[in-house]
Design a protein around this motif. Structure first.
Motif, PDB file in Angstrom:
ATOM      1  N   SER A 307      16.840  52.380  17.620  1.00 13.53           N
ATOM      2  CA  SER A 307      17.500  53.470  16.900  1.00 13.53           C
ATOM      3  C   SER A 307      18.954  53.124  16.622  1.00 13.53           C
ATOM      4  O   SER A 307      19.490  52.138  17.135  1.00 13.53           O
ATOM      5  CB  SER A 307      17.416  54.775  17.706  1.00 13.53           C
ATOM      6  OG  SER A 307      18.121  54.656  18.930  1.00 13.53           O
ATOM      7  N   ASN A 308      19.570  53.981  15.790  1.00 16.98           N
ATOM      8  CA  ASN A 308      21.021  53.977  15.580  1.00 16.98           C
ATOM      9  C   ASN A 308      21.551  52.627  15.108  1.00 16.98           C
ATOM     10  O   ASN A 308      22.469  52.052  15.696  1.00 16.98           O
ATOM     11  CB  ASN A 308      21.747  54.395  16.871  1.00 16.98           C
ATOM     12  CG  ASN A 308      23.201  54.781  16.599  1.00 16.98           C
ATOM     13  OD1 ASN A 308      23.531  55.221  15.503  1.00 16.98           O
ATOM     14  ND2 ASN A 308      24.047  54.630  17.598  1.00 16.98           N
ATOM     15  N   LEU A 309      20.988  52.130  14.011  1.00 13.98           N
ATOM     16  CA  LEU A 309      21.512  50.900  13.416  1.00 13.98           C
ATOM     17  C   LEU A 309      22.873  51.169  12.776  1.00 13.98           C
ATOM     18  O   LEU A 309      23.034  52.114  11.999  1.00 13.98           O
ATOM     19  CB  LEU A 309      20.544  50.383  12.351  1.00 13.98           C
ATOM     20  CG  LEU A 309      21.026  49.192  11.511  1.00 13.98           C
ATOM     21  CD1 LEU A 309      21.132  47.948  12.376  1.00 13.98           C
ATOM     22  CD2 LEU A 309      20.108  48.954  10.326  1.00 13.98           C
ATOM     23  N   VAL A 310      23.850  50.345  13.104  1.00 15.42           N
ATOM     24  CA  VAL A 310      25.177  50.436  12.501  1.00 15.42           C
ATOM     25  C   VAL A 310      25.486  49.096  11.851  1.00 15.42           C
ATOM     26  O   VAL A 310      25.518  48.055  12.523  1.00 15.42           O
ATOM     27  CB  VAL A 310      26.263  50.787  13.542  1.00 15.42           C
ATOM     28  CG1 VAL A 310      27.638  50.818  12.883  1.00 15.42           C
ATOM     29  CG2 VAL A 310      25.950  52.126  14.205  1.00 15.42           C
ATOM     30  N   CYS A 311      25.695  49.140  10.530  1.00 18.34           N
ATOM     31  CA  CYS A 311      25.940  47.928   9.758  1.00 18.34           C
ATOM     32  C   CYS A 311      27.042  48.216   8.749  1.00 18.34           C
ATOM     33  O   CYS A 311      27.010  49.255   8.075  1.00 18.34           O
ATOM     34  CB  CYS A 311      24.655  47.500   9.050  1.00 18.34           C
ATOM     35  SG  CYS A 311      24.823  46.078   7.953  1.00 18.34           S
ATOM     36  N   PRO A 312      28.029  47.350   8.608  1.00 22.55           N
ATOM     37  CA  PRO A 312      29.102  47.604   7.641  1.00 22.55           C
ATOM     38  C   PRO A 312      28.580  47.560   6.214  1.00 22.55           C
ATOM     39  O   PRO A 312      27.605  46.863   5.907  1.00 22.55           O
ATOM     40  CB  PRO A 312      30.097  46.476   7.910  1.00 22.55           C
ATOM     41  CG  PRO A 312      29.268  45.379   8.478  1.00 22.55           C
ATOM     42  CD  PRO A 312      28.198  46.054   9.289  1.00 22.55           C
ATOM     43  N   ALA A 313      29.242  48.298   5.330  1.00 24.95           N
ATOM     44  CA  ALA A 313      28.835  48.305   3.927  1.00 24.95           C
ATOM     45  C   ALA A 313      29.231  47.010   3.235  1.00 24.95           C
ATOM     46  O   ALA A 313      28.542  46.546   2.321  1.00 24.95           O
ATOM     47  CB  ALA A 313      29.457  49.500   3.207  1.00 24.95           C
ATOM     48  N   GLY A 413      18.398  47.933   6.903  1.00 29.57           N
ATOM     49  CA  GLY A 413      19.748  48.210   6.463  1.00 29.57           C
ATOM     50  C   GLY A 413      20.148  47.248   5.364  1.00 29.57           C
ATOM     51  O   GLY A 413      19.320  46.533   4.812  1.00 29.57           O
ATOM     52  N   GLY A 414      21.420  47.204   5.029  1.00 30.60           N
ATOM     53  CA  GLY A 414      21.912  46.310   3.996  1.00 30.60           C
ATOM     54  C   GLY A 414      23.411  46.304   3.936  1.00 30.60           C
ATOM     55  O   GLY A 414      24.090  47.197   4.478  1.00 30.60           O
ATOM     56  N   PHE A 415      23.966  45.296   3.255  1.00 30.01           N
ATOM     57  CA  PHE A 415      25.424  45.189   3.125  1.00 30.01           C
ATOM     58  C   PHE A 415      25.713  44.298   1.910  1.00 30.01           C
ATOM     59  O   PHE A 415      24.844  43.556   1.428  1.00 30.01           O
ATOM     60  CB  PHE A 415      26.053  44.580   4.380  1.00 30.01           C
ATOM     61  CG  PHE A 415      25.595  43.199   4.695  1.00 30.01           C
ATOM     62  CD1 PHE A 415      26.320  42.092   4.265  1.00 30.01           C
ATOM     63  CD2 PHE A 415      24.427  42.978   5.421  1.00 30.01           C
ATOM     64  CE1 PHE A 415      25.887  40.793   4.527  1.00 30.01           C
ATOM     65  CE2 PHE A 415      23.993  41.690   5.694  1.00 30.01           C
ATOM     66  CZ  PHE A 415      24.728  40.596   5.251  1.00 30.01           C
ATOM     67  N   ASP A 416      26.951  44.372   1.442  1.00 38.24           N
ATOM     68  CA  ASP A 416      27.413  43.518   0.349  1.00 38.24           C
ATOM     69  C   ASP A 416      28.333  42.456   0.904  1.00 38.24           C
ATOM     70  O   ASP A 416      29.265  42.743   1.665  1.00 38.24           O
ATOM     71  CB  ASP A 416      28.149  44.343  -0.708  1.00 38.24           C
ATOM     72  CG  ASP A 416      27.227  45.262  -1.477  1.00 38.24           C
ATOM     73  OD1 ASP A 416      26.089  44.873  -1.746  1.00 38.24           O
ATOM     74  OD2 ASP A 416      27.655  46.406  -1.793  1.00 38.24           O
ATOM     75  N   LEU A 417      28.080  41.219   0.529  1.00 37.25           N
ATOM     76  CA  LEU A 417      28.947  40.107   0.882  1.00 37.25           C
ATOM     77  C   LEU A 417      29.917  39.894  -0.278  1.00 37.25           C
ATOM     78  O   LEU A 417      29.493  39.605  -1.407  1.00 37.25           O
ATOM     79  CB  LEU A 417      28.141  38.850   1.161  1.00 37.25           C
ATOM     80  CG  LEU A 417      28.923  37.621   1.621  1.00 37.25           C
ATOM     81  CD1 LEU A 417      29.539  37.874   2.997  1.00 37.25           C
ATOM     82  CD2 LEU A 417      28.021  36.378   1.662  1.00 37.25           C
TER      83      LEU A 417
END
Length: 421
Positions: A307-313, A413-417
């Protein structure tokens, strides 16, 4: 050709001297100039020490993968009164050493077989009925050997069948045209299953096997590989619950030979799979696309909630991706879970795999305990290799999963590089 290249001045002598100097330095640090010859009498004293066996046992325990466990058949009760152990591999002192055992002939008599490990685990009053059954790779084994195995199973509360490959069937120059259980082993297992006695299949093998019937019809399957001198002790520890299995598959198990090559980090196709009702997509008309057991798969005697995935945008190409997730032991037993981090770059100059493992952590948890895991991934590790082997780091959107295996979507989740200024 090296001497001629030096004479032709195509390889500088300084390079030769530098290479020789490194080798001589290591030999000096090892004391080989003072004592050039080893004392061979020390070998026997160093090979099978208690410390070495303890290490071998722990490595074997952690290598075992629980593939199936319907209705919590495992772990078995140590108070069981009658147990059948079936299969010639169950009492082999050679095969647990695997195809690369080198000096293994010196320790064959010290190998603990699965049969011995099981006997050691049970009370002396328990009845262990052993039947070797059909030989592993004998296609012409007589029906009487299958009947022998069936008769043993009928007398027992549970049948533990050890099946798979001989040690010489894996390794260098030992390719097979089939990944099924060789010989008449599957016929024997089917006959045992028809008795109604619960069957625990313990696999001993050096490669992935195709076991679709076993996966569908048997209640419990344990992958034990070739684990060395402590094979039997480690298998018994898992079967009777003294060790909660935590191993994960480092290779994909196909459903059938036609799926090979099959691996989790494959590239996408021009017509991705979109469901059985879509004719014009990449699929088989006679088999599911997915493997029997995916890369990273492995069960436990307890359960784990993510649970509770934290990933930067956003992450800079010179920065570090920091991902956190909570993992809780939601079952009744203490256990260890291998938490895996996968990424995918949908758009790049070169087609990328549908999923790529970039990190994993093993966490031990008591029942009800929760821990927050943090993955720190330098952006440089998001790079891929081009056709020349050069690392390429491209900005763009990335998909991300914290999951239990390569086919699991527990925490997406996902993020932009973004390109660094």
């Amino acid at each position: 050709n090296l001497a001629a290249l030096v004479r032709a001045k195509k390889v500088p002598m300084a390079l030769i001297n530098d290479s020789a100097r490194r080798i001589l330095k290591v030999k000096y640090e090892l004391g080989l100039f003072d004592h050039p010859y080893t004392d061979e009498t020390k070998e026997d004293a160093a090979m099978m020490t208690e410390a070495n066996r303890a290490t071998a046992l722990e490595e074997a325990r952690q290598s075992i993968v629980l593939l199936k466990n319907d209705k919590n058949l495992l772990p078995l009760d140590k108070k069981i009164k009658t147990l059948a152990v079936i299969g010639s591999l169950a009492d082999s002192k050679v095969d647990p050493l695997g195809p690369w055992h080198c000096q293994g002939e010196k320790v064959e008599d010290q190998v603990i077989t699965p049969l011995q490990g099981i006997k050691d685990k049970l009370d002396p009053s328990a009845r262990v009925i052993y039947a070797p059954g059909v030989d592993v790779n004998d296609d012409s084994a007589p029906q009487s050997l299958i009947q022998q195995a069936v008769d043993a199973a009928k007398q027992a509360q549970v049948a533990v069948v050890v099946a798979g490959e001989r040690q010489f069937m894996s390794g260098e120059a030992e390719s097979r045209t089939s990944l099924n259980l060789p010989g008449r082993q599957e016929e024997m297992i089917e006959a045992i299953q028809k008795t109604g006695v619960p069957v625990v299949l313990v696999l001993m093998n050096g490669r992935p096997l195709t076991i679709p019937w076993e996966a569908q019809n048997l209640p419990a399957i344990v992958e034990s590989w070739f684990l060395g001198v402590e094979q039997g002790a480690a298998v018994a520890d898992v079967l009777f619950g003294d060790v909660n299995p935590s191993g994960k598959l480092a290779v994909t198990f196909p459903r059938n030979l036609g799926q090979v090559p099959i691996y989790y980090a494959h590239e996408n196709t021009g017509r991705p799979y979109k469901g059985d009702n879509n004719k014009w997509c990449s699929k088989y008309i006679d088999s599911p696309n997915d493997p029997q057991y995916p890369f990273g798969f492995g069960l436990s005697y307890t359960s784990f909630d993510y649970s509770n995935l934290v990933c930067p945008a956003r992450v800079s190409t010179r920065g570090t991706l920091k991902v956190t997730a909570d993992v809780r032991n939601s079952g009744p037993r203490a256990g260890a879970e291998v938490v895996q981090l996968y990424i995918r770059q949908p758009t790049a100059s070169r087609v990328q795999p549908v999923r790529r493992l970039v990190g994993f952590q093993k966490v031990e948890l008591q029942p009800g305990e929760m821990k927050t895991l943090e993955f720190d991934l330098p952006a440089s590790q998001l790079a891929y290799r081009d056709e020349t082997g050069r690392p390429v780091l491209e900005s763009g959107h990335f998909l991300l999963w914290v999951s239990k295996n390569s086919a699991d979507d527990t925490l997406p989740g996902g993020f932009d590089l973004t390109a660094a200024p």
